[in-house]
Design a protein around this motif. Structure first.
Motif, PDB file in Angstrom:
ATOM      1  N   GLY A 287       0.809  -1.209   0.000  1.00 25.11           N
ATOM      2  CA  GLY A 287       0.000   0.000   0.000  1.00 25.11           C
ATOM      3  C   GLY A 287       0.840   1.256   0.000  1.00 25.11           C
ATOM      4  O   GLY A 287       1.911   1.308   0.626  1.00 25.11           O
ATOM      5  N   HIS A 288       0.359   2.289  -0.697  1.00 27.24           N
ATOM      6  CA  HIS A 288       1.146   3.523  -0.815  1.00 27.24           C
ATOM      7  C   HIS A 288       1.323   4.222   0.523  1.00 27.24           C
ATOM      8  O   HIS A 288       2.289   4.964   0.706  1.00 27.24           O
ATOM      9  CB  HIS A 288       0.517   4.468  -1.842  1.00 27.24           C
ATOM     10  CG  HIS A 288      -0.950   4.667  -1.686  1.00 27.24           C
ATOM     11  ND1 HIS A 288      -1.881   3.860  -2.303  1.00 27.24           N
ATOM     12  CD2 HIS A 288      -1.664   5.581  -1.003  1.00 27.24           C
ATOM     13  CE1 HIS A 288      -3.102   4.275  -2.009  1.00 27.24           C
ATOM     14  NE2 HIS A 288      -2.998   5.313  -1.210  1.00 27.24           N
ATOM     15  N   TYR A 289       0.402   4.014   1.472  1.00 27.65           N
ATOM     16  CA  TYR A 289       0.567   4.569   2.814  1.00 27.65           C
ATOM     17  C   TYR A 289       0.739   3.473   3.860  1.00 27.65           C
ATOM     18  O   TYR A 289       0.492   3.694   5.048  1.00 27.65           O
ATOM     19  CB  TYR A 289      -0.621   5.458   3.177  1.00 27.65           C
ATOM     20  CG  TYR A 289      -0.743   6.697   2.313  1.00 27.65           C
ATOM     21  CD1 TYR A 289       0.376   7.430   1.933  1.00 27.65           C
ATOM     22  CD2 TYR A 289      -1.990   7.136   1.875  1.00 27.65           C
ATOM     23  CE1 TYR A 289       0.262   8.554   1.140  1.00 27.65           C
ATOM     24  CE2 TYR A 289      -2.123   8.269   1.081  1.00 27.65           C
ATOM     25  CZ  TYR A 289      -0.991   8.969   0.720  1.00 27.65           C
ATOM     26  OH  TYR A 289      -1.116  10.093  -0.069  1.00 27.65           O
ATOM     27  N   GLY A 290       1.129   2.283   3.414  1.00 20.54           N
ATOM     28  CA  GLY A 290       1.428   1.209   4.355  1.00 20.54           C
ATOM     29  C   GLY A 290       0.222   0.700   5.121  1.00 20.54           C
ATOM     30  O   GLY A 290       0.353   0.312   6.287  1.00 20.54           O
ATOM     31  N   SER A 291      -0.914   0.660   4.458  1.00 22.38           N
ATOM     32  CA  SER A 291      -2.122   0.219   5.156  1.00 22.38           C
ATOM     33  C   SER A 291      -2.455  -1.248   4.890  1.00 22.38           C
ATOM     34  O   SER A 291      -3.483  -1.744   5.357  1.00 22.38           O
ATOM     35  CB  SER A 291      -3.306   1.088   4.745  1.00 22.38           C
ATOM     36  OG  SER A 291      -3.458   1.108   3.341  1.00 22.38           O
ATOM     37  N   GLY A 292      -1.591  -1.954   4.148  1.00 21.70           N
ATOM     38  CA  GLY A 292      -1.849  -3.350   3.826  1.00 21.70           C
ATOM     39  C   GLY A 292      -1.071  -4.318   4.700  1.00 21.70           C
ATOM     40  O   GLY A 292      -0.616  -3.978   5.797  1.00 21.70           O
ATOM     41  N   GLN A 293      -0.904  -5.521   4.190  1.00 23.47           N
ATOM     42  CA  GLN A 293      -0.237  -6.602   4.925  1.00 23.47           C
ATOM     43  C   GLN A 293       1.226  -6.252   5.211  1.00 23.47           C
ATOM     44  O   GLN A 293       1.947  -5.779   4.342  1.00 23.47           O
ATOM     45  CB  GLN A 293      -0.302  -7.891   4.119  1.00 23.47           C
ATOM     46  CG  GLN A 293       0.460  -9.062   4.724  1.00 23.47           C
ATOM     47  CD  GLN A 293      -0.106  -9.519   6.048  1.00 23.47           C
ATOM     48  OE1 GLN A 293      -1.293  -9.724   6.172  1.00 23.47           O
ATOM     49  NE2 GLN A 293       0.750  -9.661   7.053  1.00 23.47           N
ATOM     50  N   LEU A 294       1.666  -6.527   6.428  1.00 20.77           N
ATOM     51  CA  LEU A 294       3.068  -6.354   6.825  1.00 20.77           C
ATOM     52  C   LEU A 294       3.762  -7.708   6.797  1.00 20.77           C
ATOM     53  O   LEU A 294       3.240  -8.689   7.332  1.00 20.77           O
ATOM     54  CB  LEU A 294       3.143  -5.731   8.213  1.00 20.77           C
ATOM     55  CG  LEU A 294       4.542  -5.427   8.773  1.00 20.77           C
ATOM     56  CD1 LEU A 294       4.480  -4.219   9.718  1.00 20.77           C
ATOM     57  CD2 LEU A 294       5.139  -6.623   9.529  1.00 20.77           C
TER      58      LEU A 294
END
Length: 374
Positions: A287-294
């Motif tokens: 995700g472009h703002y880091g809102s997806g899977q880590l």
């Protein structure tokens, strides 16, 4: 705590929901168009609605003002609110220039009021998880970060504030502010040096009447772009940028190198992402703002990580990534105003710094001419 909202669009409505959820009383809303502000305030059951900001400040006597308009409209209304000793919550960008942002920061400090700057995707759950992992040494000393995004925006979105520097437009103001805040929250906010290149890939956009909500602007793209009567506006902002930065970190012995790469008008092939690299491992977030899977890289393999239960519990249960982050920051802001201990959150200090950094990048004068090299 009484809150007065400036703005009727997506952000104005989002700020209203966020402050109500956090326990505040939204007493008024101001917009530029009478019938629009009356309609939106009525829909949201906000008792006061008007188009005169000074009159609204006098009538509502708010403790807090929430500024939810494009950045070019922030300066004067914030000055008026500060003159009345209001606490201020402002969406990014803080203003349209570093000079005006610094002036407002200094005014707020002199008044002794609280301020919040909503470069708020640092509160996305996976970002909070990454921050914890990095602080706990999961990847060793942080060494590098990369933030990569491609938005593939329609080139014919109607001309508006996003096309004009004086109105707070441009991708640096409306994308870089979030990613810089994310990186600073995870590795440290000692921003030591910056270099960047910007490019206007757009040129112009059709001028269309009736666009009041940023989120619905695509609905107004003209059917016939070859209509000879159609008017066009010229863009004067960047739609793509590449920025390199060095951030000092309490977790690292050397500055952390950061790449910010954004293409506003180009398509993505793989997913947008944010990656934190360290001496012993790495953290990848979709995700472009880091809102997806880590995912965590250790011992030669990437492994998806579950979100910790306490971070899940702290995440506002509302629809939309942007809305979740507004809710989170509004809760922190209100708690601070009420004298409770809260972790550091972005303030006018950060907003003014970011605006000055954007001014430096937009000078676009970092190139070295090598045509005379042997």
């Amino acid at each position: 705590m009484k809150v007065l909202i400036h703005g009727t669009g997506f952000a104005g409505q989002g700020h209203t929901d966020a402050f109500r959820w956090a326990g505040a009383d939204v007493v008024g809303m101001v917009g530029r168009t009478e019938h629009v502000v009356q309609e939106v305030a009525g829909k949201l059951a906000i008792p006061y609605a008007g188009t005169d900001w000074a009159a609204a400040l006098d009538a509502c006597q708010p403790d807090i003002v929430s500024i939810a308009t494009p950045g070019g409209a922030h300066y004067e209304v914030i000055k008026q609110a500060l003159a009345r000793d209001c606490h201020v919550f402002v969406d990014k960008p803080m203003t349209h220039s570093g000079e005006t942002a610094v002036e407002l920061r200094n005014l707020a400090q002199a008044k002794g009021v609280k301020t919040a700057y909503a470069a708020s995707f640092r509160y996305a759950p996976s970002i909070l998880h990454a921050k914890r992992l990095v602080a706990d040494g999961a990847i060793g000393e942080p060494t590098e970060v990369e933030c990569i995004s491609h938005f593939n925006l329609d080139r014919n979105i109607p001309f508006g504030w996003s096309h004009e520097a004086a109105a707070g437009g441009g991708r640096l103001n409306n994308n870089f502010t979030h990613t810089l805040s994310i990186v600073a929250s995870v590795v440290g906010d000692d921003i030591q040096s910056i270099i960047g290149e910007v490019r206007d890939d757009l040129g112009r956009a059709p001028i269309v009447e009736g666009v009041h909500n940023f989120m619905t602007r695509r609905d107004f793209i003209p059917d016939d772009l070859n209509d000879p009567t159609l008017k066009w506006g010229d863009s004067d902002v960047e739609w793509s940028y590449t920025v390199l930065a060095k951030l000092g970190s309490p977790l690292a012995s050397k500055p952390v190198s950061v790449l910010f790469k954004h293409g506003g008008l180009v398509p993505r092939f793989h997913e947008d992402h944010i990656v934190f690299y360290g001496a012993k491992g790495a953290i990848y977030i979709k995700g472009h703002y880091g809102s997806g899977q880590l995912s965590l890289y250790l011992d030669g393999a990437w492994v998806d990580q579950d979100l910790p239960e306490d971070i899940k519990a702290a995440n506002p249960d509302v629809k939309g990534e942007t809305e979740q982050c507004w809710h989170y920051l509004a809760r922190e802001f209100l708690a601070d105003i009420q004298g409770k201990d809260v972790p550091h959150y972005p303030t006018f200090k950060d907003g003014a710094q970011y605006q000055q950094i954007i001014d430096v990048i937009r000078q676009n004068d970092n190139w070295t001419d090598i045509t005379d090299l042997a």
